[in-house]
Structures are given as structure tokens and as C-alpha cells.
Write a protein that holds these residues in place. Sequence first.
Motif, short mmCIF file in Angstrom:
data_model
loop_
_atom_site.label_atom_id
_atom_site.label_comp_id
_atom_site.label_asym_id
_atom_site.label_seq_id
_atom_site.Cartn_x
_atom_site.Cartn_y
_atom_site.Cartn_z
N VAL A 252 0.83 -1.22 0.00
CA VAL A 252 0.00 0.00 0.00
C VAL A 252 0.86 1.26 0.00
N GLY A 253 2.14 1.09 -0.25
CA GLY A 253 3.02 2.24 -0.51
C GLY A 253 3.50 2.99 0.71
N LEU A 254 3.53 2.31 1.86
CA LEU A 254 3.89 3.06 3.08
C LEU A 254 5.36 2.94 3.49
N LYS A 255 6.15 2.21 2.74
CA LYS A 255 7.58 2.12 3.12
C LYS A 255 8.18 3.52 3.15
N GLY A 256 8.83 3.85 4.25
CA GLY A 256 9.47 5.17 4.35
C GLY A 256 8.52 6.28 4.79
N HIS A 257 7.19 5.96 4.90
CA HIS A 257 6.20 6.97 5.31
C HIS A 257 6.38 7.33 6.78
N ARG A 258 6.17 8.62 7.10
CA ARG A 258 6.37 9.07 8.48
C ARG A 258 5.13 9.75 9.06
N VAL A 259 4.94 9.59 10.36
CA VAL A 259 4.05 10.45 11.14
C VAL A 259 4.93 11.00 12.25
N GLY A 260 5.08 12.31 12.30
CA GLY A 260 6.02 12.89 13.27
C GLY A 260 7.38 12.28 13.02
N ALA A 261 7.99 11.76 14.09
CA ALA A 261 9.32 11.16 13.94
C ALA A 261 9.26 9.63 13.89
N ALA A 262 8.04 9.08 13.72
CA ALA A 262 7.92 7.61 13.57
C ALA A 262 7.86 7.29 12.08
N GLU A 263 8.62 6.28 11.67
CA GLU A 263 8.76 5.98 10.24
C GLU A 263 8.58 4.49 9.98
N VAL A 264 7.88 4.18 8.88
CA VAL A 264 7.86 2.79 8.41
C VAL A 264 9.23 2.54 7.80
N SER A 265 9.95 1.57 8.33
CA SER A 265 11.33 1.36 7.89
C SER A 265 11.42 1.15 6.38
N PRO A 266 12.29 1.87 5.72
CA PRO A 266 12.49 1.64 4.29
C PRO A 266 13.11 0.26 4.04
N MET A 267 13.65 -0.37 5.09
CA MET A 267 14.30 -1.67 4.94
C MET A 267 13.31 -2.83 5.07
N HIS A 268 12.33 -2.69 5.99
CA HIS A 268 11.38 -3.76 6.28
C HIS A 268 10.09 -3.09 6.77
N ALA A 269 9.00 -3.20 5.99
CA ALA A 269 7.82 -2.37 6.25
C ALA A 269 7.05 -2.74 7.52
N ASN A 270 7.33 -3.90 8.12
CA ASN A 270 6.64 -4.22 9.38
C ASN A 270 7.44 -3.74 10.59
N TYR A 271 8.53 -3.03 10.36
CA TYR A 271 9.29 -2.42 11.45
C TYR A 271 9.07 -0.92 11.38
N PHE A 272 8.59 -0.35 12.48
CA PHE A 272 8.43 1.11 12.54
C PHE A 272 9.57 1.63 13.42
N ILE A 273 10.20 2.71 12.95
CA ILE A 273 11.41 3.21 13.60
C ILE A 273 11.15 4.54 14.29
N ASN A 274 11.72 4.69 15.48
CA ASN A 274 11.76 5.99 16.12
C ASN A 274 13.00 6.70 15.59
N THR A 275 12.79 7.68 14.69
CA THR A 275 13.94 8.30 14.02
C THR A 275 14.61 9.37 14.88
N GLY A 276 14.08 9.61 16.06
CA GLY A 276 14.71 10.62 16.92
C GLY A 276 13.87 10.87 18.15
N ASP A 277 12.90 11.77 18.03
CA ASP A 277 12.10 12.09 19.21
C ASP A 277 10.64 11.70 19.00
N ALA A 278 10.41 10.54 18.41
CA ALA A 278 9.02 10.09 18.20
C ALA A 278 8.33 9.91 19.54
N CYS A 279 7.04 10.21 19.57
CA CYS A 279 6.26 9.94 20.79
C CYS A 279 5.31 8.78 20.49
N ALA A 280 4.70 8.27 21.55
CA ALA A 280 3.82 7.11 21.39
C ALA A 280 2.67 7.44 20.43
N ALA A 281 2.17 8.69 20.51
CA ALA A 281 1.05 9.07 19.64
C ALA A 281 1.45 9.00 18.16
#
Length: 320
Positions: A252-281
Motif C-alpha cells: 500500500v506504498g507506506l515504506k518510508g512513510h512518516r508520522v512525526g518522527a515515527a517511520e515505516v522502515s524503508p528496509m522492512h515495512a513491518n518495522y516502525f522506527i523511532n527516528t529521533g524524538d518520536a512519541c507514542a502518539a
Amino acid sequence: MTTARDPGFVAALGAAVRGQVREAEPLARWSTFRIGGPATVLFPSGPEDVASALRLATERQVPWFALGLGSNLLFPDEGLDALVIRIGKGLDRLDRDGDSWRIGAGMPQPLAAKRTAAAGWGGIHKMVGVPGSVGGGVVMNAGCHGAEWRDVITSVLVLDPDGHDRVVPAAAAGFTYRRSALGRVVVLETTVALHAADHAALEAETDALYKWRRDGTPFNQPCCGSVFKNPKLPDGWADDAPRTAGQCIERVGLKGHRVGAAEVSPMHANYFINTGDACAADVVALMREARARVADALGLVLEPEVKLIRADGTFEDLSE
Ligand SMILES: Cc1cc2nc3c(=O)[nH]c(=O)nc-3n(C[C@H](O)[C@H](O)[C@H](O)COP(=O)(O)OP(=O)(O)OC[C@H]3O[C@@H](n4cnc5c(N)ncnc54)[C@H](O)[C@@H]3O)c2cc1C
């Protein structure tokens, strides 16, 4: 309701245990996502401390939460009102009697995998790349490369909220895919039946599996591993259609997509990454978006594998 932040409770806990009690401890330090606000955290020195803490919390009606290595959960930004009991050192025994091994809940799974493999015993060696504790692995029925904890467990030693211990036979533990039904308990240790094998072959296998993990997943970035379980596929699902949660999210095209500082990993789409100061929300919003997009486009429901924790230590259901 009294909370574990209450100074009177903290003082009583400090007097009841030998281990360390830390007030307003940032939970981000104890979660592989590096997300989570402050809480009162007990680092028990052994099983007696866990029993004392449970008794005190139950007596004063303070909620509690058992924490392993924090590799499968998302803590709230406001932290926890619940007492966090961090199961680690002091609860990390490893003993063998014949082919039966007793492994403390506080031992990291990769270490348990490596040490049993090095001793020439197979069965949990494939857990070398699952970065949680043995207790968390048992509760989550963690697994990889076709192996799961339920394959080897014969029993689990737990503490009930009243501080009494109890042995739960494997058949009564309710293991299913990435879940158990152990309920409101603290796991102290598990007994597993392993098989004797050539240690050099086992070690070669663990090395290869670890390399696969390191090279194929964003292993060393702040994350919680797989965010969603693999979906149940309807009968007749096309062979070339996405099958795993990661493939669905990628489709569905979400690899690399971000909300705030949370990112769908460009390496593996079922891993979401905290790229810095992501919050739970941020993470929850990204999860809701991925779930909605996959449901719309593919008609599949993604269920979270990560556990979303509320301030009182209970679990949140993403569909609420
Ligand atoms: C990079 C990465 C890769 C991963 N790969 C995999 C994988 O391949 N397979 C897989 O299954 N998982 C994987 N995970 C997820 C995670 O490592 C496992 O679910 C692990 O078993 C969780 O253990 P933990 O100690 O971190 O548990 P935590 O995250 O601390 O807790 C998870 C749940 O277990 C409970 N719990 C923990 N310890 C106890 C205890 N002693 N008594 C009672 N309850 C307890 C907690 O209350 C919580 O409900 C991965 C995670 C990361 C970060």
C-alpha cells in the motif's frame, strides 16, 4: 486509587525489598523503541523482591506491570501510574538436569540461545536474534525461523499477584501465535526440554541466523521488531498477493512513510522506527494509518504484535 508514584508507596516498597527502587525513571531508557514517560521502577534482586512487591502492590491496590527487555511494547508518553517490575539480573539462572533446562525469566533470549548452543543443546538456538528476555519470550510465545518457545517449554514458574508461586504446565499456558494465556502473573523461570546436538553445527546455524537478522532488518535502530502479526489469509488467496504484514504495508506504498518522527522502515515495512524524538502518539497514528490502508486495499485486518500499554499498565486495543 493509589498509584506507584505515591511517595508513601515508594517508601514502603524501598523498605520491603533489597533491590533498587527508582522514582520517575524514564521508561524510554527501558524500551527498545526509546519511547515512554516516567514511572516508579523496581529492579528486584531476586524472586523474593518480586513477591514482596506484588504483595505490597496488591495490598495497597496499586497496579503493576512486569517488564522484560522492553522489546515488544509501546509505553505512553505520560509514563505509568503502575509499578514497573523490571525482570533482569538476579532472575537469570541457567541450569541443566539431563535434557531439561531451567532458564530464569531475566536472561536475554540471545544469551540463552548462545549458551545452550555452545553447550551442544538445540531447541532455543534459533532465538539468537530475538532481543527480549526469556520471560518476555515465554509470555509472547516469541519465535522465529519456524521455532517458538511453546515447542520446547514443559512448564513455567510464575508468581501470582498475592506473591505465591505456582508451576504452570505447558498444556495449561494457552500458547498461541505470539501470545500466551498466562494471565496476571510474573514469570520467574521456565523449564524447557532441549535436544543434544553437535555444538559446532548449532553455533554455525546461530551465526548464520544472526547475520540474516542483522542484514535483513533495521535491527539496531530504535523499534519494537514486528509491529503487526502476519494476517490470516482467506481461502483462495492468490500466490502472488502479499502474505506477510510487511508485504501488505509495502504494497500500500507506506515504506518510508512518516508520522512525526515515527517511520515505516524503508528496509522492512513491518518495522516502525523511532527516528529521533518520536512519541507514542506518532507510532499509534502510523499504526492506525497502515491498518486502515491495508484493510481498504487488501481487505486484510492487521492485528498488533506490539503491546500498547496504558498508564495503569493494562493493554490498549488498537480497534477501540
Ligand atoms: C529488532 C527486533 C526484532 C524482533 N524480532 C522478533 C522475532 O523474530 N520474533 C518474535 O517473536 N519477536 C521479535 N521481537 C519482539 C520481542 O523481542 C519479543 O516479543 C520478546 O520476546 C519480548 O521480550 P521482552 O523481554 O522484551 O518483553 P517486553 O517487551 O518487556 O514485554 C512484552 C510483554 O511480556 C510481558 N512480560 C515480559 N517479561 C515478563 C515476565 N517476566 N513476567 C510476566 N510478563 C512479562 C510484558 O508485561 C509485556 O506484556 C523483536 C523485537 C525487536 C526490537
